[in-house]
Design an enzyme around this catalytic site. Structure first.
Site, PDB file in Angstrom:
ATOM      1  N   GLY A  13     -12.842  -5.213  -1.911  1.00 15.77           N
ATOM      2  CA  GLY A  13     -12.982  -3.760  -1.799  1.00 15.77           C
ATOM      3  C   GLY A  13     -11.711  -3.007  -1.458  1.00 15.77           C
ATOM      4  CB  CYS A  61     -18.436   8.020 -32.300  1.00 15.49           C
ATOM      5  SG  CYS A  61     -17.664   8.468 -33.820  1.00 15.49           S
ATOM      6  CE1 TYR A 118     -14.140  -5.467 -11.098  1.00 15.01           C
ATOM      7  CE2 TYR A 118     -12.623  -4.115  -9.837  1.00 15.01           C
ATOM      8  CZ  TYR A 118     -13.507  -5.161  -9.909  1.00 15.01           C
ATOM      9  OH  TYR A 118     -13.750  -5.921  -8.796  1.00 15.01           O
TER      10      TYR A 118
HETATM   11  N1  LLP Z   1     -16.622  -9.683  -3.915  1.00 10.78           N
HETATM   12  C1  LLP Z   1     -17.821  -9.248  -4.362  1.00 10.78           C
HETATM   13  C2  LLP Z   1     -19.035  -9.929  -3.924  1.00 10.78           C
HETATM   14  C3  LLP Z   1     -17.881  -8.158  -5.244  1.00 10.78           C
HETATM   15  O1  LLP Z   1     -19.057  -7.730  -5.677  1.00 10.78           O
HETATM   16  C4  LLP Z   1     -16.668  -7.541  -5.674  1.00 10.78           C
HETATM   17  C5  LLP Z   1     -16.694  -6.432  -6.618  1.00 10.78           C
HETATM   18  C6  LLP Z   1     -15.456  -8.037  -5.187  1.00 10.78           C
HETATM   19  C7  LLP Z   1     -15.463  -9.105  -4.291  1.00 10.78           C
HETATM   20  C8  LLP Z   1     -14.125  -7.459  -5.578  1.00 10.78           C
HETATM   21  O2  LLP Z   1     -14.019  -6.156  -5.188  1.00 10.78           O
HETATM   22  P1  LLP Z   1     -12.598  -5.373  -5.351  1.00 10.78           P
HETATM   23  O3  LLP Z   1     -11.635  -6.008  -4.374  1.00 10.78           O
HETATM   24  O4  LLP Z   1     -12.161  -5.572  -6.747  1.00 10.78           O
HETATM   25  O5  LLP Z   1     -12.952  -3.979  -5.035  1.00 10.78           O
HETATM   26  N2  LLP Z   1     -16.349  -2.047 -11.986  1.00 10.78           N
HETATM   27  C9  LLP Z   1     -16.070  -1.306 -10.778  1.00 10.78           C
HETATM   28  C10 LLP Z   1     -15.888  -2.213  -9.596  1.00 10.78           C
HETATM   29  C11 LLP Z   1     -17.072  -3.126  -9.361  1.00 10.78           C
HETATM   30  C12 LLP Z   1     -16.839  -4.035  -8.212  1.00 10.78           C
HETATM   31  C13 LLP Z   1     -17.921  -5.053  -8.169  1.00 10.78           C
HETATM   32  N3  LLP Z   1     -17.765  -6.010  -7.135  1.00 10.78           N
HETATM   33  C14 LLP Z   1     -14.841  -0.445 -11.001  1.00 10.78           C
HETATM   34  O6  LLP Z   1     -14.294  -0.489 -12.081  1.00 10.78           O
HETATM   35  O7  LLP Z   1     -14.453   0.303 -10.131  1.00 10.78           O
END
Ligand code: LLP
Length: 421
Positions: free
Chosen positions: A238, A350, A379
């Site tokens: 996160g 489109c 992402y």
């Molecule tokens: N661990 C778990 C259990 C997760 O669900 C996620 C992300 C992460 C780690 C990694 O989180 P990060 O460090 O990347 O924030 N598609 C969305 C983000 C979805 C995140 C889903 N889970 C976007 O493009 O913002």
């Protein structure tokens, strides 16, 4: 502080060689970020591990780099695990997440070796147990808890997400104890600990502090009242990055140190036998070290806006359409001209919502100009689609002044390969 980007003459060379849209990652910057994590996420009183959340961007090249830098992996599907295994990752390094793993995915993971499964619910635990019993293979199990803390960007809210699809609500003590008992009664499964994840692009480290307080309150209660010892605690990912000049996330170093010191304090004060603390950064590992190059095409003015159309869009980056995500861009062809115009950067799909940047500050831009969008490394590619039968862009890793192609452009033929008639 302005957003950094690779040498414009190299970018022009790459666009010439591979065409656009093109994704470019700065490998040195990725390695530096990985090192910032592994060097600062360390403790003298427990072990630590940094898991790369491979959903952010996965191919064998990035997996190889993460392994060289000593990271482990968070994977959420058979496909991600397959790619990690192809890159040479052992099961031991892989933590298998997800709220509805299929029996086939679970079996394949057991066959890969002794790794970690983060079970999301009791049904899934029973499925894992039956597979462990039939294959007679060991597996470490963490239980995903929902701590009731949710954080996105600047806001975090406690007890707001009890109905989330992920994890068991932390106040369901009896259900959690019963899951621990199921794990401990199975000769092939080892109860390793708990996992939680509170959101993504979290700009305030106070949200992590709250997650830590809630998790340790629970772990302390499990230890004192129920004799359940937690060996591993995984606090999820996160960590935020800068998409625009306004974003001001805390440094990797400061977030890591704060998490470590808060956890050390909890472990010491509560006298807990915690052996290992983990985090799972995805976005912050690859996000701001990745860029997308587009070529400007036709322009159009309406009464209220001037459009510049680009040769990609929501097929290679769905985040603006899906989350109203904001990005920053620059005109590489006219890099030394002042960005004194406001354009709407729209894609070629489109779909009216295919707008990459609503108000992009650029110098006067002409068809054929090379445009760079910052911080598309997380992402973007991993959520890319073939909408309108657009092929996924190639991906190049640059390393100082050299570069290598790590994913080639998806061709029309690649897309036709799935047609069986
Ligand atoms: N661990 C778990 C259990 C997760 O669900 C996620 C992300 C992460 C780690 C990694 O989180 P990060 O460090 O990347 O924030 N598609 C969305 C983000 C979805 C995140 C889903 N889970 C976007 O493009 O913002």
């Amino acid at each position: 502080m302005s957003l950094t980007y690779p040498d414009p003459s190299l970018l022009k060379e790459l666009a010439g060689e591979y065409g656009t849209p093109l994704m470019v990652y700065d490998e040195d910057a990725i390695r530096q970020t990985m090192r910032a994590y592994t060097e600062n996420f360390r403790s003298d009183i427990f072990e630590t591990a940094v898991l790369y959340a491979s959903k952010a961007f996965l191919c064998t090249a990035i997996a190889g780099i993460a392994m060289e830098e000593g990271l482990h992996f968070d994977a959420v599907s058979g496909g991600e695990i397959y790619c990690l295994a192809k890159a040479g990752a052992s099961a031991e390094r892989i933590h298998f997440h997800g709220n509805n793993k299929t029996p086939g995915e679970i079996e394949d993971f057991f066959r890969l070796g002794h790794g970690h499964i983060i079970v999301d619910n009791e049904d899934e635990l029973k499925l894992v147990r039956s597979i462990a019993n039939s294959l007679k293979q060991p597996m470490d199990i963490l239980i995903r808890l929902n701590p009731g803390v949710e954080a996105h960007t600047h806001e975090y809210i406690a007890t707001a997400t009890k109905d989330s699809k992920f994890g068991i609500s932390i106040d369901k003590t009896d259900a959690i104890i019963s899951m621990v008992n199921i794990i401990e009664a199975c000769p092939y499964l080892t109860f390793a600990g708990f996992h939680s994840h509170i959101g993504s692009q979290i700009l305030e480290s106070e949200a992590f502090a709250m997650e830590i307080r809630v998790m340790f309150e629970f772990i302390g209660m499990m230890h004192d009242r129920h004799g359940i010892d937690v060996r591993d605690l995984d606090l999820g990912g996160g960590f935020a990055i800068r998409y625009t000049h306004e974003d001001n996330p805390p440094s990797t170093e400061s977030v890591c140190r704060r998490i470590i010191s808060l956890c050390e304090e909890e472990v010491t004060r509560r006298n807990l036998p915690l052996k290992r603390l983990m985090i799972e950064p995805g976005r912050s590992i690859v996000g701001d070290s990745g860029y997308t190059l587009y070529t400007a095409g036709c322009r159009k003015s309406t009464d209220s806006r001037e459009y510049v159309f680009i040769d990609g869009g929501m097929a290679d980056n769905i985040r603006p359409a899906l989350y109203e995500a904001e990005y920053t861009c620059r005109n590489i062809t006219r890099n030394d001209e002042a960005p004194d115009r406001t354009y709407t950067l729209a894609g070629k799909c489109c779909e009216s919502g295919d707008i990459l940047i609503k108000e992009a500050r650029l110098p006067e831009t002409f068809p054929g100009d090379l445009l760079l969008v910052h911080a598309t490394g997380a992402y973007g590619y991993s959520m890319a689609s073939n909408y309108n039968r657009l092929g996924r862009p190639p991906v190049v890793f640059i390393n100082g002044s050299s570069h290598r192609l790590v994913l080639r452009r998806e061709t029309y033929e690649d897309m036709m390969n799935l047609d069986v008639e």
